[in-house]
Design a protein around this motif. Sequence first.
Motif, PDB file in Angstrom:
ATOM      1  N   ILE A 227      38.293  48.914  50.191  1.00  0.00           N
ATOM      2  CA  ILE A 227      37.081  48.193  49.800  1.00  0.00           C
ATOM      3  C   ILE A 227      37.059  47.976  48.284  1.00  0.00           C
ATOM      4  CG2 ILE A 227      34.558  48.330  49.635  1.00  0.00           C
ATOM      5  CD1 ILE A 227      34.588  49.740  52.368  1.00  0.00           C
ATOM      6  N   ALA A 228      37.432  49.014  47.518  1.00  0.00           N
ATOM      7  CA  ALA A 228      37.459  48.888  46.055  1.00  0.00           C
ATOM      8  C   ALA A 228      38.417  47.784  45.621  1.00  0.00           C
ATOM      9  CB  ALA A 228      37.856  50.223  45.418  1.00  0.00           C
ATOM     10  N   GLU A 229      39.575  47.692  46.275  1.00  0.00           N
ATOM     11  CA  GLU A 229      40.548  46.639  45.937  1.00  0.00           C
ATOM     12  C   GLU A 229      40.003  45.252  46.281  1.00  0.00           C
ATOM     13  OE1 GLU A 229      43.348  47.051  44.161  1.00  0.00           O
ATOM     14  OE2 GLU A 229      42.597  49.108  44.014  1.00  0.00           O
TER      15      GLU A 229
ATOM     16  N   ILE B 191      26.343  47.492  43.370  1.00  0.00           N
ATOM     17  CA  ILE B 191      25.594  48.748  43.264  1.00  0.00           C
ATOM     18  C   ILE B 191      26.126  49.696  44.330  1.00  0.00           C
ATOM     19  CG2 ILE B 191      23.337  49.855  43.561  1.00  0.00           C
ATOM     20  CD1 ILE B 191      22.036  47.295  42.534  1.00  0.00           C
ATOM     21  N   LEU B 192      26.546  50.887  43.906  1.00  0.00           N
ATOM     22  CA  LEU B 192      27.004  51.890  44.854  1.00  0.00           C
ATOM     23  C   LEU B 192      25.804  52.721  45.304  1.00  0.00           C
ATOM     24  CD1 LEU B 192      29.579  53.278  46.155  1.00  0.00           C
ATOM     25  CD2 LEU B 192      29.281  55.013  44.371  1.00  0.00           C
TER      26      LEU B 192
ATOM     27  N   TYR C 196      35.900  52.259  40.413  1.00  0.00           N
ATOM     28  CA  TYR C 196      35.312  50.919  40.265  1.00  0.00           C
ATOM     29  C   TYR C 196      34.215  50.953  39.199  1.00  0.00           C
ATOM     30  CZ  TYR C 196      33.645  46.284  41.475  1.00  0.00           C
ATOM     31  OH  TYR C 196      33.313  44.965  41.418  1.00  0.00           O
ATOM     32  N   ASP C 197      34.054  49.839  38.514  1.00  0.00           N
ATOM     33  CA  ASP C 197      33.026  49.728  37.469  1.00  0.00           C
ATOM     34  C   ASP C 197      31.723  49.221  38.101  1.00  0.00           C
ATOM     35  OD1 ASP C 197      31.673  49.616  35.090  1.00  0.00           O
ATOM     36  OD2 ASP C 197      32.601  47.731  34.434  1.00  0.00           O
ATOM     37  N   PHE C 198      30.890  50.141  38.585  1.00  0.00           N
ATOM     38  CA  PHE C 198      29.657  49.772  39.276  1.00  0.00           C
ATOM     39  C   PHE C 198      28.552  49.378  38.294  1.00  0.00           C
ATOM     40  CE2 PHE C 198      31.804  52.717  42.170  1.00  0.00           C
ATOM     41  CZ  PHE C 198      31.813  51.961  43.330  1.00  0.00           C
ATOM     42  N   ALA C 199      27.723  48.434  38.722  1.00  0.00           N
ATOM     43  CA  ALA C 199      26.548  48.070  37.926  1.00  0.00           C
ATOM     44  C   ALA C 199      25.590  49.256  37.880  1.00  0.00           C
ATOM     45  CB  ALA C 199      25.853  46.851  38.531  1.00  0.00           C
ATOM     46  N   GLU C 200      25.426  49.934  39.026  1.00  0.00           N
ATOM     47  CA  GLU C 200      24.577  51.123  39.111  1.00  0.00           C
ATOM     48  C   GLU C 200      25.060  51.994  40.262  1.00  0.00           C
ATOM     49  OE1 GLU C 200      20.354  50.572  39.192  1.00  0.00           O
ATOM     50  OE2 GLU C 200      20.403  48.937  37.746  1.00  0.00           O
TER      51      GLU C 200
END
Length: 304
Positions: free
Chosen positions: A109-111, A121-122, A147-151
């Motif tokens: 999923i991250a890829e 958002i995680l 992963y670089d999450f927004a939040e």
Amino acid sequence: MSEKNFKSGFVTIIGRPNVGKSTLMNYLIGQKIAITSNKPQTTRNRIQTVYTDSKRGQVIFLDTPGIHKAKNKLGEYMVSVAENTLSEVDLILWLVEPSNYIGAGEQHIAEVLKKVKTPVILIINKIDTLEKKEQLLEYIDTYRKIYDFAEIIPACAIRGQGMDDVRDSIFKYLPYGPMFYDEDTITDQPERQLVAEMIREKALHALNDEIPHGIAVTIERMKDRPGQNLVDIDATIICERDSHKGIIIGKGGSMLKKIGSNARFEIERLLDCKVNLKLWVKVKKDWRDSDILLKNFGFKQDAD
């Protein structure tokens, strides 16, 4: 409310099967639309629901099938629906269970997410299962690395924990714009499809683990009875094997009666009237690998 202060947009909910995506969406909109089950791959089609906040804006949720490794044509269809949605929306909610182990499913999923520019958002769901609160910080740190999450928001959808934070964050990332639906709309799903899904949900709850993946439900007839607050519904449960048919019907028809009784209760709440529900069971061998039967049962690929 003026349009320049009103936000509206599309939000998709993704995650591996059985992490609570449908439960989350049902809670956020305040009504049961997507079926829930403790069995994975419950959601097969993209379900569109609408949440309207008169002060802040309107959110259109797309609850997609879980992203998983496909084993048949139905599985391939479900994965393609989920992955194709990612580039069409304004925001992605990725649901995971609390863990510091990132499995192959989450890595996949991250890829997939790295190929789209949509903010993510995680949501770490099911935090009520944690023995120690300190574990949560570990899990947040583990996911931050992939992963670089927004939040990142801890939550428990079934109990409503963290749901206000989720709503606030959604509106933060949505663009300003007009309403797509009138404020009374909660779904674009036809009633027949909702009824079929409710019957399938009750079958999922009642049957053994091996069978539910191999069933579909079709509505043969759905008609108001003149002069009465009553709807007659004829539905067929499709299974893949003769042995499954016997289990679905049960001894003396007991299992089918149980499924029908439980489904009728939910359908009456949905339609706000009395329901006369009749169920049949038919065998369609290997229907999950048949393009024709998949289309007949409502699993249609989106046009390219």
